[in-house]
Write an enzyme that holds these catalytic residues in place. Structure first.
Site, PDB file in Angstrom:
ATOM      1  N   GLY A  17     -10.182  50.614  -5.658  1.00 44.18           N
ATOM      2  CA  GLY A  17     -11.625  50.752  -5.453  1.00 44.18           C
ATOM      3  C   GLY A  17     -12.171  52.016  -6.097  1.00 44.18           C
ATOM      4  N   PHE A 116      14.054  53.332 -10.627  1.00 44.32           N
ATOM      5  CA  PHE A 116      13.539  52.523  -9.523  1.00 44.32           C
ATOM      6  C   PHE A 116      14.091  51.113  -9.673  1.00 44.32           C
ATOM      7  CE2 PHE A 116      10.137  52.727  -6.303  1.00 44.32           C
ATOM      8  CZ  PHE A 116      10.060  54.090  -6.129  1.00 44.32           C
ATOM      9  N   GLN A 236       6.323  40.417  -0.064  1.00 47.12           N
ATOM     10  CA  GLN A 236       7.546  41.196  -0.262  1.00 47.12           C
ATOM     11  C   GLN A 236       7.993  41.954   0.989  1.00 47.12           C
ATOM     12  OE1 GLN A 236       7.595  44.974  -2.853  1.00 47.12           O
ATOM     13  NE2 GLN A 236       8.836  43.511  -3.982  1.00 47.12           N
ATOM     14  N   HIS A 238      10.311  45.016   1.988  1.00 49.48           N
ATOM     15  CA  HIS A 238      10.983  46.170   1.382  1.00 49.48           C
ATOM     16  C   HIS A 238      12.298  46.375   2.123  1.00 49.48           C
ATOM     17  CE1 HIS A 238      11.839  50.193   0.014  1.00 49.48           C
ATOM     18  NE2 HIS A 238      10.814  50.146  -0.814  1.00 49.48           N
ATOM     19  N   LEU A 248       8.168  53.207   5.841  1.00 43.70           N
ATOM     20  CA  LEU A 248       8.894  53.071   4.572  1.00 43.70           C
ATOM     21  C   LEU A 248       9.751  54.292   4.238  1.00 43.70           C
ATOM     22  CD1 LEU A 248       9.058  51.306   1.905  1.00 43.70           C
ATOM     23  CD2 LEU A 248       7.560  53.035   0.969  1.00 43.70           C
ATOM     24  N   GLU A 251      12.078  53.643  -2.231  1.00 43.39           N
ATOM     25  CA  GLU A 251      13.182  53.253  -3.096  1.00 43.39           C
ATOM     26  C   GLU A 251      13.636  54.451  -3.935  1.00 43.39           C
ATOM     27  OE1 GLU A 251      12.393  49.245  -4.481  1.00 43.39           O
ATOM     28  OE2 GLU A 251      12.853  50.002  -6.465  1.00 43.39           O
ATOM     29  N   ARG A 282      13.719  44.158  -5.087  1.00 45.51           N
ATOM     30  CA  ARG A 282      13.646  44.236  -3.614  1.00 45.51           C
ATOM     31  C   ARG A 282      14.012  42.941  -2.914  1.00 45.51           C
ATOM     32  NH1 ARG A 282       8.159  47.875  -3.501  1.00 45.51           N
ATOM     33  NH2 ARG A 282       9.244  49.750  -4.161  1.00 45.51           N
ATOM     34  N   HIS A 369       6.037  44.455   3.435  1.00 44.75           N
ATOM     35  CA  HIS A 369       5.549  45.557   2.599  1.00 44.75           C
ATOM     36  C   HIS A 369       4.372  45.226   1.696  1.00 44.75           C
ATOM     37  CE1 HIS A 369       5.803  49.324   0.521  1.00 44.75           C
ATOM     38  NE2 HIS A 369       6.146  48.779  -0.622  1.00 44.75           N
ATOM     39  N   ARG A 411       7.317  41.747  -6.683  1.00 44.16           N
ATOM     40  CA  ARG A 411       6.844  42.919  -7.425  1.00 44.16           C
ATOM     41  C   ARG A 411       7.954  43.951  -7.575  1.00 44.16           C
ATOM     42  NH1 ARG A 411       5.046  48.048  -5.917  1.00 44.16           N
ATOM     43  NH2 ARG A 411       4.867  47.604  -3.693  1.00 44.16           N
TER      44      ARG A 411
HETATM   45  C1  LIG Z   1       4.190  52.968   2.658  1.00 45.81           C
HETATM   46  C2  LIG Z   1       3.892  52.401   1.295  1.00 45.81           C
HETATM   47  C3  LIG Z   1       4.459  52.982   0.171  1.00 45.81           C
HETATM   48  C4  LIG Z   1       4.197  52.466  -1.095  1.00 45.81           C
HETATM   49  N1  LIG Z   1       4.764  53.054  -2.204  1.00 45.81           N
HETATM   50  C5  LIG Z   1       4.466  52.595  -3.437  1.00 45.81           C
HETATM   51  C6  LIG Z   1       4.967  53.241  -4.609  1.00 45.81           C
HETATM   52  O1  LIG Z   1       5.660  54.238  -4.543  1.00 45.81           O
HETATM   53  N2  LIG Z   1       4.657  52.718  -5.814  1.00 45.81           N
HETATM   54  C7  LIG Z   1       3.875  51.615  -5.938  1.00 45.81           C
HETATM   55  O2  LIG Z   1       3.620  51.191  -7.058  1.00 45.81           O
HETATM   56  N3  LIG Z   1       3.357  51.000  -4.850  1.00 45.81           N
HETATM   57  C8  LIG Z   1       3.631  51.469  -3.613  1.00 45.81           C
HETATM   58  N4  LIG Z   1       3.099  50.837  -2.513  1.00 45.81           N
HETATM   59  C9  LIG Z   1       2.115  49.765  -2.693  1.00 45.81           C
HETATM   60  C10 LIG Z   1       0.766  50.367  -3.081  1.00 45.81           C
HETATM   61  O3  LIG Z   1       0.627  51.635  -2.524  1.00 45.81           O
HETATM   62  C11 LIG Z   1      -0.400  49.512  -2.612  1.00 45.81           C
HETATM   63  O4  LIG Z   1      -0.211  48.190  -3.025  1.00 45.81           O
HETATM   64  C12 LIG Z   1      -1.705  50.017  -3.228  1.00 45.81           C
HETATM   65  O5  LIG Z   1      -1.858  51.393  -2.976  1.00 45.81           O
HETATM   66  C13 LIG Z   1      -2.902  49.256  -2.721  1.00 45.81           C
HETATM   67  O6  LIG Z   1      -4.049  49.873  -3.216  1.00 45.81           O
HETATM   68  P1  LIG Z   1      -5.483  49.220  -3.018  1.00 45.81           P
HETATM   69  O7  LIG Z   1      -6.458  50.134  -3.645  1.00 45.81           O
HETATM   70  O8  LIG Z   1      -5.434  47.815  -3.473  1.00 45.81           O
HETATM   71  O9  LIG Z   1      -5.669  49.166  -1.438  1.00 45.81           O
HETATM   72  P2  LIG Z   1      -5.648  50.315  -0.298  1.00 45.81           P
HETATM   73  O10 LIG Z   1      -5.207  51.620  -0.802  1.00 45.81           O
HETATM   74  O11 LIG Z   1      -4.953  49.716   0.856  1.00 45.81           O
HETATM   75  O12 LIG Z   1      -7.184  50.472   0.042  1.00 45.81           O
HETATM   76  C14 LIG Z   1      -7.918  49.444   0.682  1.00 45.81           C
HETATM   77  C15 LIG Z   1      -9.325  49.943   0.890  1.00 45.81           C
HETATM   78  O13 LIG Z   1     -10.133  48.879   1.335  1.00 45.81           O
HETATM   79  C16 LIG Z   1     -10.936  49.306   2.403  1.00 45.81           C
HETATM   80  N5  LIG Z   1     -11.250  48.112   3.205  1.00 45.81           N
HETATM   81  C17 LIG Z   1     -10.414  47.147   3.636  1.00 45.81           C
HETATM   82  N6  LIG Z   1     -11.082  46.217   4.334  1.00 45.81           N
HETATM   83  C18 LIG Z   1     -12.386  46.603   4.337  1.00 45.81           C
HETATM   84  C19 LIG Z   1     -13.573  46.072   4.885  1.00 45.81           C
HETATM   85  N7  LIG Z   1     -13.592  44.951   5.612  1.00 45.81           N
HETATM   86  N8  LIG Z   1     -14.731  46.757   4.705  1.00 45.81           N
HETATM   87  C20 LIG Z   1     -14.744  47.921   4.001  1.00 45.81           C
HETATM   88  N9  LIG Z   1     -13.651  48.468   3.462  1.00 45.81           N
HETATM   89  C21 LIG Z   1     -12.489  47.809   3.619  1.00 45.81           C
HETATM   90  C22 LIG Z   1     -10.124  50.355   3.123  1.00 45.81           C
HETATM   91  O14 LIG Z   1     -10.958  51.232   3.833  1.00 45.81           O
HETATM   92  C23 LIG Z   1      -9.453  51.045   1.939  1.00 45.81           C
HETATM   93  O15 LIG Z   1     -10.288  52.042   1.426  1.00 45.81           O
HETATM   94  C24 LIG Z   1       3.358  51.339  -1.239  1.00 45.81           C
HETATM   95  C25 LIG Z   1       2.769  50.768  -0.106  1.00 45.81           C
HETATM   96  C26 LIG Z   1       3.060  51.274   1.143  1.00 45.81           C
HETATM   97  C27 LIG Z   1       2.471  50.578   2.344  1.00 45.81           C
END
Ligand SMILES: Cc1cc2nc3c(=O)[nH]c(=O)nc-3n(C[C@H](O)[C@H](O)[C@H](O)COP(=O)(O)OP(=O)(O)OC[C@H]3O[C@@H](n4cnc5c(N)ncnc54)[C@H](O)[C@@H]3O)c2cc1C
Length: 596
Positions: A17, A116, A236, A238, A248, A251, A282, A369, A411
């Site tokens: 976003g 990784f 997925q 993890h 978590l 990895e 994974r 995950h 992934r």
């Molecule tokens: C613990 C953890 C570790 C990870 N480590 C890695 C890594 O090392 N490398 C990698 O590539 N990936 C990693 N991932 C995966 C990756 O981090 C996520 O897939 C990615 O950050 C998702 O980003 P996003 O912007 O799509 O969503 P998010 O960062 O989840 O953001 C979602 C946004 O949507 C908003 N939102 C949701 N619903 C609503 C609503 N109804 N109204 C208004 N706002 C809303 C929330 O407020 C938030 O701002 C990890 C995931 C986790 C859980």
């Protein structure tokens, strides 16, 4: 009711976003709406790294990254989209660096990289150092960096506004309806273009790495408005979540040389993936762990195994594997180096488990995950609504809530942080371009009705049921039957249970009747999203009669390219699910068996 007008409205302030908001704001009046304060988004929890074939530590190539991603996806990823993402990767990592992201460095001052799972040198088959990282806080740094850039660029933020509905007008996106948490007031955001970047939905399962907010709101809203979801059967697990808690353990721990150990003290991954061992992808590692536990080799017979990153263990197996440093000397680590590279992990284990990973192994189990599936888009972030990839005007999606599809059936680690910045940027650019050439669609008179009816339902239900209880029952059945391994019988039971829970949900009434910060109301609404997403996930999983990537169907244990090399699309129509298919784009790499 308050009405706001913006050219582009982005829903979600995670990495996807913020990147979309940043790029859209360069040429269009842009708002970012987020139910969380932006820097609390789940992107901030990402630890291990972002993948890009920079070749800073050893030889690496964009084509290898592309092939690894295709192979990791079990050939379900669209190869044009994967090639696009991997080509963009080096440039976008340097762009983040220039915005100020504090990456770890090599002694020469270049961006440091670590190995990784699934990322290899395609010639030797050995792991390659491709993950760029900022200690074990890579996502935190991405989020902070992008947020600062958005503030600098005068993006208008609506923090703690929860979007409940998407407004469509003449078949195009025309805005969203949001509830302001602080006041309970409803706001209409009238927009020429809408970008959904609402993240994942790991909260459907009992044990998960995902934050409380990851309830799949964007996908559920889109489904209710007639937009399909793609490949929802692929979720997925993890391999290394902290036992029982799911938190978590990156990895990156195995990247630094950590190994998985069973009750007999064996490093078992060499039996399942003789080449890359603990760094297999994974899905492969999670299944191996389940099989070990099923055969009674969990620690003390229980449902966990050890992840061991003690320097003596790392050094022992690095010697056995013949692992070397970039200069060819044998790879060894000291306790200080482990502490410096994995500070947060060490801290989590000390805090939550009373275990010190430098001197003790960590108890781990597979944990829900990452969503490979989501709102279907093309590589420009445009939402496509049918088998023919017809674009819905003004509607965009990016990040974990979207399905481009670059991850296919599974992934690779580090590819999601890459996905969110690459496709967040595309969605932002395209949404602004579209908005600059379009007029506002008229707002329908009944724009608020659907939101009101959903919230009123929760306020005035009979009160026989409680949303929290329903969510707990849902999470248990999903973890037991729609997890790492699946059977026809288990999934059928799960689907029946989900439908029963959906019926019971109609009797939920929230006890808080106030307007100010009524989180009970919003949490209950989120449970309705979890229920819808669990239903489509399970229905699509039951429907796919093969095993591929993260979908391991015990009654159909083989991948079946003849019948199932295709994407699933699912629509919610009049309360019923309809399933269709879409071909996979194959360019350079013909499907073959995955060997690790
Ligand atoms: C613990 C953890 C570790 C990870 N480590 C890695 C890594 O090392 N490398 C990698 O590539 N990936 C990693 N991932 C995966 C990756 O981090 C996520 O897939 C990615 O950050 C998702 O980003 P996003 O912007 O799509 O969503 P998010 O960062 O989840 O953001 C979602 C946004 O949507 C908003 N939102 C949701 N619903 C609503 C609503 N109804 N109204 C208004 N706002 C809303 C929330 O407020 C938030 O701002 C990890 C995931 C986790 C859980």
């Amino acid at each position: 009711m308050k009405v706001h007008q913006f050219d582009v409205v982005v829903v979600g302030a995670g990495g996807a976003g913020l990147m979309a908001g940043l790029y859209a704001s360069r040429s269009a009046k842009t708002a970012v709406i987020s139910k969380l304060y932006p820097t609390r988004s789940h992107t901030g929890a990402a630890q291990g790294g972002i993948g890009a074939a920079l070749g800073n530590m050893e030889e690496d190539r964009v084509e290898w990254h592309t092939y690894d991603t295709v192979k990791g996806s079990d050939y379900l990823g669209d190869q044009d989209a994967i090639a696009f993402m991997c080509e963009q990767a080096p440039e976008i990592v340097y762009e983040l660096e220039h915005m100020g992201l504090p990456f770890n460095r090599t002694p020469e001052g270049r961006i440091a990289q670590r190995p990784f799972g699934g990322h290899t040198n395609n010639e030797t088959g050995k792991p390659v150092r491709r993950a760029c990282y900022a200690a074990d806080r890579t996502g935190h740094m991405i989020l902070q960096t992008l947020y600062q850039q958005c503030v600098k660029n005068n993006v208008t933020f609506f923090d703690e506004f929860q979007v409940i509905d998407l407004i469509l007008s003449n078949g195009a996106a025309a805005g969203v309806v949001a509830l302001e948490l602080a006041t309970g007031e409803l706001h209409v955001f009238h927009a020429k273009a809408v970008v959904f970047a609402t993240g994942g939905y790991g909260r459907v399962w009992e044990i998960t790495t995902n934050a409380y907010a990851n309830t799949g709101d964007g996908i559920a809203i889109a489904l209710r408005r007639g937009i399909p979801a793609e490949d929802m059967e692929f979720f997925q697990f993890h391999p290394t979540g902290i036992y029982r808690m799911g938190i978590l353990i990156t990895e990156g721990v195995r990247g630094e040389g950590g190994v998985l150990i069973n009750d007999k003290g064996e490093r078992f991954m060499d039996r399942y993936a003789p080449h890359v061992k603990d760094l297999a992808s994974r899905d492969v590692v999670s299944r191996a762990m389940y099989l070990e536990m099923r055969e009674g080799r969990g620690i003390g017979g229980k449902r966990y195994l050890y992840l061991d990153v003690r320097p003596e263990t790392v050094n022992k197996y690095a010697a056995i594997d013949g692992r070397t440093n970039p200069d060819g000397t044998p790879y060894t680590v000291t306790a200080e180096q482990i502490l410096a590279k994995l500070p947060d992990i060490i801290d989590f284990c000390r805090t939550y488990l009373g275990v010190d990973p430098v001197t003790q192994p960590m108890p781990v189990q597979p944990t829900a995950h990452y969503a490979m599936g989501g709102i279907p888009t093309n590589i420009y972030g445009e939402v496509v609504i049918d088998e023919k990839n017809t674009v819905m005007p003004g509607m965009y999606a990016a990040g974990e809530c979207a399905c481009v599809s670059v991850h296919g059936a599974n992934r690779l680690g580090t590819n999601s942080l890459l996905d969110i910045v690459v496709f967040g940027k595309q969605a932002g650019i395209r949404a602004a371009e579209f908005a600059n050439g379009a007029d506002f669609q008229p707002l329908p008179d009944d724009a608020l009705d659907y939101t009101r009816s959903q919230l009123d339902g929760l306020r005035h239900g009979s009160g026989k049921e409680n949303a929290f209880t329903i969510a707990t029952e849902l999470k248990t059945v999903m973890f037991d039957h729609v997890g790492v391994f699946r059977t026809e019988e288990g999934m059928s039971q799960a689907l029946e249970k989900i439908r029963e829970l959906k019926e019971r949900f109609k009797d939920v009434r929230v006890s808080d009747t106030g307007k100010v910060f009524n989180t009970e109301l919003l949490n209950a609404w989120e449970v309705s999203n979890l229920l819808d997403i669990a239903e489509v996930t399970t229905a699509c999983a039951l429907n796919r009669k093969e095993s591929r990537g993260a979908h391991a169907h015990e009654d159909y244990p083989k991948r079946d390219d003849e019948n199932w090399l295709k994407h699933t699309l699912v629509w919610q129509r009049d309360g019923k699910l309809e399933i269709g298919y879409k071909p996979v784009t194959i360019t350079r790499f013909q499907p073959k068996e995955r060997v690790y």
